[in-house]
Design an enzyme around this catalytic site. Structure first.
Site, short mmCIF file in Angstrom:
data_model
loop_
_atom_site.label_atom_id
_atom_site.label_comp_id
_atom_site.label_asym_id
_atom_site.label_seq_id
_atom_site.Cartn_x
_atom_site.Cartn_y
_atom_site.Cartn_z
N GLY A 172 1.80 0.05 -10.78
CA GLY A 172 2.83 0.71 -9.97
C GLY A 172 2.47 2.07 -9.40
O GLY A 172 3.36 2.85 -9.07
N HIS B 203 -3.21 -3.19 0.99
CA HIS B 203 -4.33 -4.00 0.48
C HIS B 203 -5.58 -3.12 0.38
O HIS B 203 -5.86 -2.35 1.30
CB HIS B 203 -4.58 -5.20 1.42
CG HIS B 203 -5.70 -6.07 0.93
ND1 HIS B 203 -5.56 -6.92 -0.15
CD2 HIS B 203 -6.99 -6.19 1.33
CE1 HIS B 203 -6.70 -7.54 -0.37
NE2 HIS B 203 -7.59 -7.11 0.51
C1 GAR Z 1 -3.59 -1.67 -5.33
O1 GAR Z 1 -4.94 -1.32 -5.17
C2 GAR Z 1 -3.15 -2.57 -4.20
O2 GAR Z 1 -3.75 -2.27 -2.97
C3 GAR Z 1 -3.62 -3.92 -4.70
O3 GAR Z 1 -3.33 -3.91 -6.06
C4 GAR Z 1 -3.40 -2.57 -6.55
C5 GAR Z 1 -2.12 -2.27 -7.26
O4 GAR Z 1 -2.14 -1.00 -7.85
N1 GAR Z 1 -2.97 -4.98 -3.98
C6 GAR Z 1 -3.59 -6.10 -3.62
O5 GAR Z 1 -4.73 -6.37 -3.92
C7 GAR Z 1 -2.73 -7.04 -2.80
N2 GAR Z 1 -3.54 -7.99 -2.11
P1 GAR Z 1 -0.79 -0.27 -8.21
O6 GAR Z 1 0.04 -1.24 -9.02
O7 GAR Z 1 -1.23 0.91 -9.03
O8 GAR Z 1 -0.10 0.12 -6.92
#
Ligand code: GAR
Length: 212
Positions: free
Chosen positions: A12, A105
Site C-alpha cells: 500500500g 505500473h
Molecule cells: C507497485 O510497484 C506497483 O506499481 C505494482 O505493485 C507495486 C505495489 O506496491 N503494480 C503492478 O505491478 C501492477 N501491474 P505498493 O503496494 O507499495 O503500492
C-alpha cells in the site's frame, strides 16, 4: 468534490502516497483483495474506511469482480485507482469503469507488462526503466498513458535498488495523475491523453535529469 476508491492487495505504499498528497478530492474507501494487506492498517490510521473483498472467497473471476463492483459502487466514486492491486480484472468490470479506472505500473509501458518488471529490465540490459500511470483497458497493463517517470539503470543496480528508485517515482507521478483527473484536466484524443493547462512540456514525463 470528486471522490476516489483505492484498490490494493499488499503493502500500500502508492495508496499512502495518494492519501498523503492532499488531493482535491475525498478518499471514500480503500478496498483490499487480501485480508491481511499491510495497506489496510495504514488506511485505517488515516481514518479512511476499509473493506476486504477476499479473492479466495469467490469461485471465479466473474463472481469476485461482481462483489468488488458492488463494494465500489456503494461508495459512488468518481475514480477508481488500482494501487498494487494484483488481480486481473475481467473486461466487463473494466468496461463498467471506463474512463475512470487508473493503474500504476512499474515499467515504462508498453515495455514489460506483467510481473517481475525490474528483473526483466535488468535481464534485457535496458538503460532506462521507470513507471507509468495509465487508464485501464481489458488488456493487462495497457491503456492510454497519462504520465511516465524515467529512471536511469545503473551498472551496479540489483532488482531491489532499481525497484526502490522506480517506487519513489511512482509515489510522485500517481498523485499527479489523480490530481489532474480530479481537476478535470485529462482529455482523450485518439487514444492519447492530453493534460490541459500543463505549465511545461515536461510535466507528463518525469526524469531524474529533468527534475533534479
Ligand atoms: C507497485 O510497484 C506497483 O506499481 C505494482 O505493485 C507495486 C505495489 O506496491 N503494480 C503492478 O505491478 C501492477 N501491474 P505498493 O503496494 O507499495 O503500492
Amino acid at each position: 468534490m470528486k471522490s476516489l476508491v483505492i484498490l490494493i492487495s499488499g503493502r500500500g505504499s502508492n495508496m499512502q502516497a495518494l492519501i498523503e498528497a492532499g488531493l482535491p478530492g475525498r478518499i471514500a474507501a480503500v478496498i483490499s483483495s487480501k485480508p491481511g494487506a499491510e495497506g489496510l492498517e495504514i488506511a485505517k490510521m488515516h481514518g479512511i474506511k476499509t473493506r476486504v473483498v477476499d479473492q479466495r472467497a469467490y469461485p471465479d473471476r466473474a463472481a469476485f469482480d461482481a462483489a468488488l463492483a458492488e463494494e465500489i459502487d456503494s461508495c459512488q466514486p468518481d475514480l477508481v485507482a488500482l494501487a498494487g492491486f494484483m488481480r486481473i480484472l475481467g473486461s466487463s468490470f473494466v468496461d463498467r469503469y471506463h474512463g475512470r479506472l487508473l493503474n500504476v505500473h512499474p515499467s515504462l509501458l508498453p515495455a514489460f507488462p506483467g510481473l517481475d518488471t525490474h528483473a526483466r529490465a535488468l535481464q534485457e540490459g535496458v538503460k532506462i526503466h521507470g513507471c507509468t500511470v495509465h487508464f485501464v483497458t481489458p488488456q493487462i497493463d495497457h491503456g492510454p498513458i497519462i504520465i511516465q517517470a524515467a529512471v536511469q539503470v545503473l551498472p551496479d543496480d540489483t532488482t531491489e535498488t532499481l525497484a526502490a528508485r522506480v517506487l519513489q517515482q511512482e509515489h510522485r507521478i500517481y498523485p499527479e495523475a489523480v490530481r489532474w483527473f480530479m481537476e478535470d484536466r485529462l482529455e482523450f484524443s485518439h487514444n492519447r491523453v492530453e493534460v490541459s493547462g500543463t505549465a511545461t512540456d515536461g510535466a507528463v514525463l518525469y526524469s531524474p535529469e529533468l527534475h533534479k
